[in-house]
Design a protein around this motif. Structure first.
Motif, PDB file in Angstrom:
ATOM      1  N   LEU A  12       0.833  -1.207   0.000  1.00 48.85           N
ATOM      2  CA  LEU A  12       0.000   0.000   0.000  1.00 48.85           C
ATOM      3  C   LEU A  12       0.866   1.254   0.000  1.00 48.85           C
ATOM      4  N   LEU A  13       1.940   1.218   0.785  1.00 49.84           N
ATOM      5  CA  LEU A  13       2.811   2.392   0.851  1.00 49.84           C
ATOM      6  C   LEU A  13       3.468   2.650  -0.506  1.00 49.84           C
ATOM      7  N   GLU A  14       3.873   1.576  -1.184  1.00 52.04           N
ATOM      8  CA  GLU A  14       4.475   1.738  -2.520  1.00 52.04           C
ATOM      9  C   GLU A  14       3.465   2.351  -3.482  1.00 52.04           C
ATOM     10  N   GLU A  15       2.211   1.870  -3.406  1.00 52.60           N
ATOM     11  CA  GLU A  15       1.173   2.413  -4.287  1.00 52.60           C
ATOM     12  C   GLU A  15       0.897   3.878  -3.967  1.00 52.60           C
ATOM     13  N   LEU A  16       0.914   4.201  -2.678  1.00 53.97           N
ATOM     14  CA  LEU A  16       0.689   5.592  -2.262  1.00 53.97           C
ATOM     15  C   LEU A  16       1.786   6.489  -2.825  1.00 53.97           C
ATOM     16  N   LYS A  17       3.020   6.018  -2.716  1.00 56.68           N
ATOM     17  CA  LYS A  17       4.156   6.828  -3.187  1.00 56.68           C
ATOM     18  C   LYS A  17       4.088   7.051  -4.703  1.00 56.68           C
ATOM     19  N   ALA A  18       3.507   6.070  -5.405  1.00 56.35           N
ATOM     20  CA  ALA A  18       3.447   6.161  -6.870  1.00 56.35           C
ATOM     21  C   ALA A  18       2.216   6.924  -7.364  1.00 56.35           C
ATOM     22  N   HIS A  19       1.286   7.239  -6.455  1.00 60.68           N
ATOM     23  CA  HIS A  19       0.057   7.926  -6.885  1.00 60.68           C
ATOM     24  C   HIS A  19       0.417   9.287  -7.486  1.00 60.68           C
ATOM     25  N   PRO A  20      -0.249   9.646  -8.609  1.00 61.17           N
ATOM     26  CA  PRO A  20       0.117  10.908  -9.274  1.00 61.17           C
ATOM     27  C   PRO A  20      -0.018  12.149  -8.395  1.00 61.17           C
TER      28      PRO A  20
END
Ligand SMILES: Cc1cc2nc3c(=O)[nH]c(=O)nc-3n(C[C@H](O)[C@H](O)[C@H](O)COP(=O)(O)OP(=O)(O)OC[C@H]3O[C@@H](n4cnc5c(N)ncnc54)[C@H](O)[C@@H]3O)c2cc1C
Length: 432
Positions: free
Chosen positions: A255-263
């Motif tokens: 989830l943290l990786e996805e958060l960091k990648a969010h535009p």
């Protein structure tokens, strides 16, 4: 070590430090035990420090506390996969001489607070784990530690040992922490030059911005994310209920990786150097999950008592306030030469009930159950809100009446009319 103290405090987080400092300052003999190498090394927090709770303990804390930025702007973002819809509140009034909220880094902050305990006359011993409470019948009379000959005695033991509170569990004061009542949070700190932090968030000097985030990043699990600006770094984290993580089979780090990648997030941390990663539990069961708070010779404060207001992401202020109130109870009993037995320590619970701590937890007492049984608040609504904003803001030749009809239709299609009314009613009841 064979000496008997007026009080032993287990843990040197905000609750333990508040309790130990308050009692030491009043002249009581206080021993504080912390398992970490130094206070703060085991602690994880976002972190926002709420000044009011600390000010009531150390009024001039601003003179030397390691504070990062004072918060002048709060953003609330609801994300879907590609976009976010949000609100901001920013005010120059937060630039007063006595700002109300600060971002902090826990390791230096806890160390500073612990220094105050020592300066007030408290004996602080680190690298010492309390392994169990020593009891005479039902009464707690001291603690056993992992040090040789480690039995130490006191009139009262204040348990401020954080969310897991193995000691209280072992002594039978409360049961196992239920997975539905605890969130698992992961966070990272990304370092960036001070001027980059300032320009990315449109701030100057020590002004700070915090962003609270909900929506698609939690994959429909009950949880939220956060981003806080520090002097030369950005703290970014996300947490969801442990029971939801188990059910979904998703790792928190994903989830943290996805958060960091969010535009919406990626540009804010771009170029930063990640230097710290940590994971920690947060008690989020609220009012209904608060255990018995006192007994013969013991009290329990902070996270170990489940005192966290998850709705407003307040924990350290409830911890400091409960630690202070526990300490003030001991001071009052000492002055009246009364023993620290359960009937007298009941004053602690009464003081907590009378404070914002229990009043706020009581206000939201139904919310954990409501969120748990209505996961669509974290999945369906973020999508609907983002789509509604997109539809309304796209200028594409379609008239606005038709757009409104499309938006209304999408809400009804997803939740039905009665579903929407029910959701509004449930939310109103759980937060009134
Ligand atoms: C990711 C994250 C973000 C957060 N963000 C915020 C925020 O922005 N603002 C906010 O107010 N709150 C926030 N919180 C909550 C806040 O961190 C806690 O509510 C607060 O730290 C509770 O303080 P405490 O003193 O009760 O417990 P802790 O801070 O956990 O301290 C407990 C201490 O006891 C020690 N200890 C434990 N067992 C023993 C033992 N057996 N013997 C000796 N020592 C022991 C530990 O090492 C630790 O130092 C956040 C929490 C997390 C995890």
């Amino acid at each position: 070590m064979a000496e008997k103290f007026d009080a032993i405090v287990v843990g040197a987080g905000p609750a333990g430090n508040a309790a130990a400092y308050t009692m030491a300052k009043a002249g009581l003999s206080v021993l504080q035990l912390e398992r970490g190498e130094t206070p703060g090394t085991k602690n994880v927090q976002g972190a926002i420090l709420y000044a009011d709770a600390l000010e009531r303990i150390i009024p001039d804390f601003r003179d030397d506390a390691p504070l990062e930025r004072h918060v002048i702007e709060q953003r609330m973002w609801v994300l879907d996969e590609k976009s976010f819809i949000g609100t901001n509140y920013r005010s120059d009034a937060f630039n007063s001489d006595q700002p109300n909220r600060y971002t902090i880094l826990r390791a230096p902050f806890d160390k500073w607070f612990s220094g105050k305990v020592k300066a007030a006359g408290g004996l602080v011993i680190c690298e010492t784990t309390v392994t169990e409470l020593i009891q005479e019948g039902k009464k707690v009379i001291g603690v056993r530690t992992d040090r040789e000959g480690g039995d130490i005695y006191a009139d009262v033991v204040i348990l401020a040992d954080g969310v897991n509170s193995l000691l209280a569990k072992k002594a039978g004061f409360h049961g196992e922490l239920e997975a539905k009542n605890v969130a698992l949070a992961v966070k990272e700190i990304h370092f960036l030059p001070e001027e980059v932090v300032q320009s990315r968030f449109n701030i100057k000097g020590n002004e700070g911005v915090v962003i609270e985030i909900a929506g698609a990043v939690t994959h429909g699990m009950v949880g939220t994310a956060f981003l806080y600006t520090n002097k030369e770094s950005i703290t970014l984290g996300i947490g969801c209920l442990l029971s939801d993580f188990k059910k979904a089979g998703i790792a928190p780090y994903t989830l943290l990786e996805e958060l960091k990648a969010h535009p919406a997030i990626a540009p804010l941390i771009a170029g930063g150097e990640m230097k710290e990663y940590a994971a920690h539990l947060i008690p989020e069961g609220g009012y209904k999950a608060v255990p018995t708070l006192y007994g013969d010779g013991w009290m329990i404060a902070g996270d170990s008592a489940g005192l966290v207001n998850a709705v407003h992401r307040e924990g350290s202020n409830l911890a400091m306030t409960s630690g202070r109130l526990a300490a003030e109870t001991v001071i009052a009993l000492k002055e009246m030469k009364l023993p620290c037995t359960a009937p007298h320590l009941a004053r602690y619970k009464a003081a907590l009930d009378d404070s914002f701590v229990m009043k706020d937890l009581r206000k939201y007492k139904e919310l954990p159950d409501v969120l748990h049984s209505n996961p669509h608040f974290f999945s369906v609504y973020p999508q609907l809100l983002n789509r509604a904003a997109h539809t309304m803001l796209m200028v594409d030749g379609q008239d606005k009446h038709s757009k409104e009809k499309t938006i209304r239709g999408s809400f009804v299609q997803q939740r039905s009319l009665w579903g929407l009314v029910g959701d509004a009613y449930r939310m109103w009841r759980a937060t009134r």
